[in-house]
Every structure is written in structure tokens, then in C-alpha cells.
Design an enzyme around this catalytic site. Structure first.
Site, PDB file in Angstrom:
ATOM      1  N   ASN A  10     -19.057  -3.319   7.424  1.00 51.97           N
ATOM      2  CA  ASN A  10     -19.975  -2.382   7.319  1.00 51.97           C
ATOM      3  C   ASN A  10     -19.395  -1.309   6.379  1.00 51.97           C
ATOM      4  OD1 ASN A  10     -21.493   0.331   7.789  1.00 51.97           O
ATOM      5  ND2 ASN A  10     -20.604   0.583   9.644  1.00 51.97           N
ATOM      6  N   TRP A  11     -19.818  -1.208   5.167  1.00 53.75           N
ATOM      7  CA  TRP A  11     -19.151  -0.392   3.853  1.00 53.75           C
ATOM      8  C   TRP A  11     -19.585   1.052   4.123  1.00 53.75           C
ATOM      9  CZ3 TRP A  11     -20.302  -3.336  -1.261  1.00 53.75           C
ATOM     10  CH2 TRP A  11     -19.789  -4.795  -1.266  1.00 53.75           C
ATOM     11  N   HIS A  97     -25.655   2.413  15.146  1.00 53.32           N
ATOM     12  CA  HIS A  97     -24.070   2.586  14.849  1.00 53.32           C
ATOM     13  C   HIS A  97     -23.717   3.890  15.528  1.00 53.32           C
ATOM     14  CE1 HIS A  97     -20.345   3.474  12.993  1.00 53.32           C
ATOM     15  NE2 HIS A  97     -20.128   2.080  12.723  1.00 53.32           N
ATOM     16  N   GLU A 167     -18.816  -1.617  19.864  1.00 56.24           N
ATOM     17  CA  GLU A 167     -17.960  -0.883  19.166  1.00 56.24           C
ATOM     18  C   GLU A 167     -17.464   0.432  20.267  1.00 56.24           C
ATOM     19  OE1 GLU A 167     -18.117  -1.717  14.677  1.00 56.24           O
ATOM     20  OE2 GLU A 167     -19.800  -0.104  15.209  1.00 56.24           O
ATOM     21  N   GLY A 173     -12.276   3.355  13.187  1.00 53.48           N
ATOM     22  CA  GLY A 173     -11.555   4.116  12.058  1.00 53.48           C
ATOM     23  C   GLY A 173     -10.359   4.727  12.620  1.00 53.48           C
ATOM     24  N   SER A 209     -11.559  -0.678  14.636  1.00 48.05           N
ATOM     25  CA  SER A 209     -10.324  -1.114  13.947  1.00 48.05           C
ATOM     26  C   SER A 209      -9.934  -2.639  13.840  1.00 48.05           C
ATOM     27  CB  SER A 209      -9.308  -0.017  14.890  1.00 48.05           C
ATOM     28  OG  SER A 209      -9.526   1.399  14.607  1.00 48.05           O
ATOM     29  N   GLY A 231     -13.456  -0.094   7.873  1.00 41.66           N
ATOM     30  CA  GLY A 231     -12.625   0.069   6.746  1.00 41.66           C
ATOM     31  C   GLY A 231     -11.926  -1.190   6.189  1.00 41.66           C
TER      32      GLY A 231
HETATM   33  C1  PEP Z   1     -17.773   0.559  12.205  1.00 40.14           C
HETATM   34  O1  PEP Z   1     -17.804   1.557  11.705  1.00 40.14           O
HETATM   35  O2  PEP Z   1     -18.542  -0.222  12.332  1.00 40.14           O
HETATM   36  C2  PEP Z   1     -16.272  -0.248  12.131  1.00 40.14           C
HETATM   37  C3  PEP Z   1     -15.871  -1.153  12.975  1.00 40.14           C
HETATM   38  O3  PEP Z   1     -15.200   0.649  11.627  1.00 40.14           O
HETATM   39  P1  PEP Z   1     -13.492   0.359  11.651  1.00 40.14           P
HETATM   40  O4  PEP Z   1     -13.305  -1.050  11.288  1.00 40.14           O
HETATM   41  O5  PEP Z   1     -13.046   1.186  10.424  1.00 40.14           O
HETATM   42  O6  PEP Z   1     -13.004   0.871  12.919  1.00 40.14           O
END
Ligand code: PEP
Length: 250
Positions: A10-11, A97, A167, A173, A209, A231
Site C-alpha cells: 500500500n503505497w 483502510h 491491521e 506505521g 509494521s 512503509g
Molecule cells: C498500511 O498502511 O496498510 C500498513 C500496513 O502500513 P505499515 O506497514 O507502514 O505499518
């Protein structure tokens, strides 16, 4: 039943320029994937560039949002419709999300409409669910997920077109993650709810993360069918290592 394993990047609102998006997509085009379905979701601004670079590769390109009100065209300023996404080369869309739930106040009713538009245009949906830190600390995780999953009761998800991403909001993040045992328990619960909706065989990804250091642990965990990566998907090197961890655990 063997569920499809997926690792999806997910950019978010990255990168800054079209040429950086082009470069990132080019880096992904050489990634080796076999058992694992690999995808990336650039912003609308970069969708056409990225799908152009990745055309003819196994990498799946998707979007991060979709219009809830129409599948095609109309007076919906700022929106992008399911048919436009398909035309831009998207095969899936991320819906629900936590950043959209919190910054744009997207609720179950709106998310249901978005899902209907996506499925109506034959797009796959990566549906994100997860609890906040306060809910986690109050031991409310499973009831929060039940409420978020209840949206699926009112929807016909075509077979093979739905993916769930668990998530925890507090893990996105932040560098924090639940323990692998907690993720296993939560995924088991999610799968039992899905089964009660006759949605057996749906892949359930973990997100929050995930990085090149912890990916192997999650990849080996029972009931974790892949990862949604924020990220760490913005660097080809780290994203490749995460994919490799899921490939070797397959
Ligand atoms: C996301 O935003 O879907 C996500 C998993 O972010 P990160 O991997 O940066 O925690």
C-alpha cells in the site's frame, strides 16, 4: 482448502513524483513470485504509470479508494469510479483502510456501497479491518472486528474476489506489532466469522509494521495468508525480502 497467499504494498500518498513511481514499479517488475500473489496499490495519480510498467508481469496493480455512488461516470467531484479504475489497469481496490475510516469518517454503510461498486465491476477487494489502541487495551478487539466484518452480510462477494487485511490501527506505521500468537488467535476468529457468512477460503492478510525482519515470523504463522505492507513496500529491496519470506513459508 488452500487459500491464495498474497503480499500487497500500500503505497499510500507516495512517492512524490511520477518518475519515482515509474522507478519503483520498474524495480518491482523483476520480483520473483510463484506461490505468492504480489500486488501494489499506488495513488490514483500514479495508477496509469504503474500499471503501464507492470503490464505483462505477474504483479497485480490496485487502487486505494473507489467511488461509492456510481460504477461508471457522473457528478461526483473528486471521485474515481470502478470502471475508470479498471480502465486504468487496476485489478483490485483497498477498502476500509483505517486512514480512510479515521480521516474521512468512512463508516460501514459507505464501505458496503464501495464494495458493491467494486464487485459490480469485477474488481477484487482488499477489505481492511482493525482495532484502535484504546480498543485493544480494553480487550475489545474481537467485537470491533465483528462489527467491521458485519458489512459483508449485506454483500455478495464473488468467489475469489475478497481478501481481508487485519491491521491493528496501533500497529500501522508505528513499528509496533501484536505478538504472533495474538495474530494467530485473531485470524482464527476472523476466519470463523467469515465461515459463518459462507466465506470460507478467503485469504486473511496481516498488516501493521511488517518489515524484512519480522516477515518470516508472520509468514509461518497459522492462518496468516499474507501481508499488507505500507512503509516497507516503498523500497524494492525490503519488499522483495518480505515476499521471499512468504514464498519460502508456502
Ligand atoms: C498500511 O498502511 O496498510 C500498513 C500496513 O502500513 P505499515 O506497514 O507502514 O505499518
Amino acid at each position: 482448502m488452500n487459500v491464495q497467499r498474497c503480499v500487497i504494498g500500500n503505497w499510500k500518498l507516495n512517492p512524490a513524483t511520477k518518475s519515482e513511481a515509474h522507478e519503483l514499479a520498474q524495480g518491482l517488475s523483476g520480483i520473483a513470485c510463484d506461490a505468492v500473489m504480489v500486488g501494489c496499490a499506488p495513488s490514483f495519480a500514479h495508477l496509469s504509470t504503474v500499471s503501464g510498467v507492470l503490464a505483462g508481469t505477474p504483479i497485480w496493480v490496485g487502487a486505494q479508494d473507489i467511488c461509492a455512488h456510481t460504477q461508471s461516470i457522473g457528478a461526483y467531484t473528486g471521485d474515481v469510479s470502478a470502471e475508470q479504475l479498471t480502465d486504468l489497469g487496476a485489478g483490485f481496490v483497498i477498502i476500509g483502510h483505517s486512514e480512510r475510516r479515521s480521516y474521512y469518517r468512512e463508516d460501514n454503510a459507505l464501505l458496503a456501497e464501495k464494495m458493491k461498486q467494486a464487485f459490480g465491476a469485477d474488481l477484487s477487494v482488499v477489505f481492511c479491518i482493525g482495532e484502535t489502541k484504546e480498543q485493544y487495551q480494553a480487550n475489545q478487539t474481537l467485537s470491533v472486528l465483528d462489527d467491521q466484518l458485519s458489512v459483508l452480510q449485506a454483500i455478495h462477494a464473488p468467489r475469489g474476489k475478497l481478501i481481508i487485511a487485519y491491521e491493528p490501527v496501533w500497529a500501522i506505521g508505528t513499528g509496533l506489532t501484536p505478538t504472533v500468537q495474538e495474530v494467530i488467535t485473531t485470524h482464527r476468529h476472523i476466519k470463523s466469522v467469515l465461515a459463518s457468512y459462507h466465506l470460507e477460503g478467503v485469504s486473511v492478510l496481516y498488516g501493521g509494521s511488517v518489515n524484512e525482519q519480522n516477515a518470516a515470523e508472520f509468514a509461518q504463522a497459522e492462518g496468516v495468508d499474507g501481508a499488507l505492507v505500507g512503509g516497507a513496500s516503498l523500497k524494492v529491496d525490503t519488499f522483495t525480502q518480505i515476499i521471499a519470506a512468504f514464498e519460502s513459508a508456502s
